[in-house]
Design a protein around this motif. Sequence first.
Motif, short mmCIF file in Angstrom:
data_model
loop_
_atom_site.label_atom_id
_atom_site.label_comp_id
_atom_site.label_asym_id
_atom_site.label_seq_id
_atom_site.Cartn_x
_atom_site.Cartn_y
_atom_site.Cartn_z
N THR A 107 0.85 -1.19 0.00
CA THR A 107 0.00 0.00 0.00
C THR A 107 0.89 1.25 0.00
OG1 THR A 107 -0.10 -0.02 2.41
CG2 THR A 107 -1.85 -1.18 1.23
N GLY A 108 0.31 2.37 -0.36
CA GLY A 108 1.10 3.60 -0.40
C GLY A 108 1.01 4.29 -1.75
N GLY A 109 0.08 3.86 -2.60
CA GLY A 109 -0.06 4.46 -3.92
C GLY A 109 0.54 3.64 -5.03
N TYR A 110 1.28 2.60 -4.67
CA TYR A 110 1.94 1.77 -5.68
C TYR A 110 0.94 0.97 -6.50
CZ TYR A 110 5.70 2.93 -2.48
OH TYR A 110 6.58 3.61 -1.67
N LEU A 111 -0.10 0.46 -5.85
CA LEU A 111 -1.08 -0.37 -6.54
C LEU A 111 -1.81 0.43 -7.62
CD1 LEU A 111 -2.45 -2.08 -3.35
CD2 LEU A 111 -1.43 -3.33 -5.24
N LEU A 112 -2.33 1.59 -7.26
CA LEU A 112 -3.07 2.39 -8.22
C LEU A 112 -2.18 2.87 -9.36
CD1 LEU A 112 -5.68 4.71 -6.45
CD2 LEU A 112 -6.04 3.12 -8.34
N THR A 113 -0.97 3.31 -9.03
CA THR A 113 -0.07 3.80 -10.08
C THR A 113 0.23 2.71 -11.09
OG1 THR A 113 0.94 5.41 -8.58
CG2 THR A 113 2.19 4.82 -10.54
N ALA A 114 0.47 1.49 -10.62
CA ALA A 114 0.75 0.39 -11.55
C ALA A 114 -0.48 0.03 -12.38
CB ALA A 114 1.26 -0.82 -10.79
N CYS A 115 -1.67 0.16 -11.81
CA CYS A 115 -2.89 -0.08 -12.60
C CYS A 115 -3.00 0.96 -13.71
CB CYS A 115 -4.12 -0.05 -11.70
SG CYS A 115 -4.31 -1.53 -10.69
N PHE A 116 -2.83 2.24 -13.36
CA PHE A 116 -2.85 3.29 -14.37
C PHE A 116 -1.78 3.02 -15.45
CE2 PHE A 116 -4.20 6.31 -10.76
CZ PHE A 116 -5.55 6.15 -11.05
N ALA A 117 -0.57 2.69 -14.99
CA ALA A 117 0.56 2.55 -15.90
C ALA A 117 0.37 1.37 -16.85
CB ALA A 117 1.86 2.40 -15.11
N THR A 118 -0.11 0.23 -16.34
CA THR A 118 -0.32 -0.91 -17.24
C THR A 118 -1.49 -0.67 -18.18
OG1 THR A 118 -1.66 -2.04 -15.55
CG2 THR A 118 0.70 -2.59 -15.65
N GLY A 119 -2.50 0.10 -17.73
CA GLY A 119 -3.58 0.47 -18.64
C GLY A 119 -3.07 1.30 -19.80
N LYS A 120 -2.22 2.28 -19.51
CA LYS A 120 -1.65 3.11 -20.58
C LYS A 120 -0.72 2.29 -21.46
CE LYS A 120 1.04 7.26 -21.58
NZ LYS A 120 1.91 6.55 -22.56
N ALA A 121 0.10 1.42 -20.84
CA ALA A 121 1.04 0.61 -21.63
C ALA A 121 0.29 -0.33 -22.56
CB ALA A 121 1.96 -0.18 -20.69
N ALA A 122 -0.81 -0.93 -22.08
CA ALA A 122 -1.60 -1.80 -22.93
C ALA A 122 -2.24 -1.01 -24.07
CB ALA A 122 -2.66 -2.52 -22.11
N ALA A 123 -2.69 0.21 -23.78
CA ALA A 123 -3.25 1.06 -24.83
C ALA A 123 -2.20 1.37 -25.89
CB ALA A 123 -3.79 2.36 -24.23
N ASP A 124 -0.98 1.68 -25.46
CA ASP A 124 0.11 1.91 -26.41
C ASP A 124 0.36 0.65 -27.24
OD1 ASP A 124 0.39 4.47 -25.43
OD2 ASP A 124 2.09 3.97 -24.12
N GLY A 125 0.28 -0.52 -26.58
CA GLY A 125 0.47 -1.77 -27.30
C GLY A 125 -0.62 -2.01 -28.34
N ILE A 126 -1.85 -1.67 -27.98
CA ILE A 126 -2.96 -1.82 -28.92
C ILE A 126 -2.77 -0.91 -30.13
CG2 ILE A 126 -5.44 -1.34 -29.21
CD1 ILE A 126 -5.81 -2.36 -26.31
N LEU A 127 -2.35 0.33 -29.89
CA LEU A 127 -2.11 1.25 -31.00
C LEU A 127 -1.02 0.72 -31.92
CD1 LEU A 127 -2.30 4.64 -29.07
CD2 LEU A 127 -3.95 3.78 -30.73
N ALA A 128 0.05 0.19 -31.33
CA ALA A 128 1.13 -0.38 -32.15
C ALA A 128 0.64 -1.58 -32.94
CB ALA A 128 2.31 -0.76 -31.26
N TYR A 129 -0.16 -2.42 -32.28
CA TYR A 129 -0.71 -3.61 -32.94
C TYR A 129 -1.60 -3.21 -34.12
CZ TYR A 129 -3.83 -7.60 -33.66
OH TYR A 129 -4.59 -8.61 -34.23
N LEU A 130 -2.49 -2.25 -33.91
CA LEU A 130 -3.41 -1.85 -34.97
C LEU A 130 -2.68 -1.12 -36.10
CD1 LEU A 130 -6.52 -0.69 -32.89
CD2 LEU A 130 -6.16 -2.87 -34.08
N ASP A 131 -1.65 -0.40 -35.76
CA ASP A 131 -0.86 0.25 -36.80
C ASP A 131 -0.19 -0.76 -37.71
OD1 ASP A 131 -1.51 2.79 -36.02
OD2 ASP A 131 0.33 3.14 -34.88
N GLY A 132 0.08 -1.94 -37.17
CA GLY A 132 0.74 -2.98 -37.95
C GLY A 132 -0.22 -3.89 -38.68
#
Length: 417
Positions: free
Chosen positions: A381-406
């Motif tokens: 606890t301490g903000g790490y859980l939420l930050t990683a949820c936000f970060a993996t959501g954004k990273a997956a979105a970036d991955g989707i954009l790269a996938y669709l671009d290809g």
Amino acid sequence: MKRSVLILGGGPAGLMAAECLSAAGLRVTVCEAMPTFARKFLLAGKSGLNLTHSEGFDQFRTRFGRANAPLAQALEGFPPDAVRRWAADLGSSTFVGSSGRVFPHAMKASPLLRAWLRRLSDQGVTLLTRHRFLGFAAQGGVRIGEPEGQPEGERVMRADAVLFAFGGASWPRLGSDAAWVASFRARGIEIDDFRPANCGFDCAWSDVFRTRFAGAPVKSVIATSPAGSRQGEFVISRHGIEGSLVYAHASALRDRLEQEGRAELLLDLAPGRGEAALAERIARLAPGTSLANRLRKAANLDGVKAALLRECCDPQALGDAKALAHAIKNLPIPLVRPRPIAEAISSAGGVRFAALNEHFMLKALPGFFCAGEMIDWEAPTGGYLLTACFATGKAAADGILAYLDGEEAAGDAPAFA
């Protein structure tokens, strides 16, 4: 024609991905099984929404144990400072608390969530509640259970890419019930069993101790486990122990119980007092002094701390000055088992990183991605859980954009292996 993305799970990871993808011009639909979005996020904000942590990023990125390396790129793409800027853009400015944790000034999740959902709606995101994942469809896509009263009750939904953001297995009444695991395993996706994280533990309290001290806080102690030593406080429960100091050691204690069948949390009940000096002070007291008075006069211990000593200390040590001083500084609290995962703040386990590529896409199912707590990582606890949820959501979105671009064939739904 706009490319389409289907997101299953309306918590922080799924909503962050929806924000990034809709901002990039994609047609996004978010399906949430519960009647409202981000219910666990709202619960976390009832006592003050801890969004992230202010410590230096080099230290922050080390808080995820064996997942430090696979999460590194995602955290770099959306670090704590970015979380604070994002919240401020939504009208929720933040401040740093005395512990280094970061909170919105409103100290609530609801204003931030309302602004977030408005932004998603303004960006054209379709937000559907009471739409539950039922499994994979035979010809691609996913089977979705619709709200009661719909004509069919179930339909197949397809998109150019699909993101799963189901959450873990803690607080199932809020939606994270891990009901998806069987369907994923049937597709050959590697998943580690979910286990409680940031949890309390059962202890074999005597009836007398339980009756008198359940709910009592144990303040200003140092707790030691394989995770190290930390000063803080925790609470005696009817079942055992819980609270922030316990949660800081929970992962290490849970693993020790699993590996060896036993574990102890070691307590220093008198921080700042040396063991030798304590023994000397105890020895100087008159021989007939009661144990209660010895503890109070020599170590300033009474109430729940004195009762813990009686509960967990070898009775023979109570009559010897050196042994008693040692017990005060090194009191083992034997643990029986972690509390049930339904009570845990978070969970460990989930989709293995080995089942994902560097863009959070499932290797077994091209075009299908994962984000958030459904992946096998854990954090304190301490903000790490939420930050990683936000970060993996954004990273997956970036991955989707790269996938669709290809992708060459626009509109083709990803196919199952």
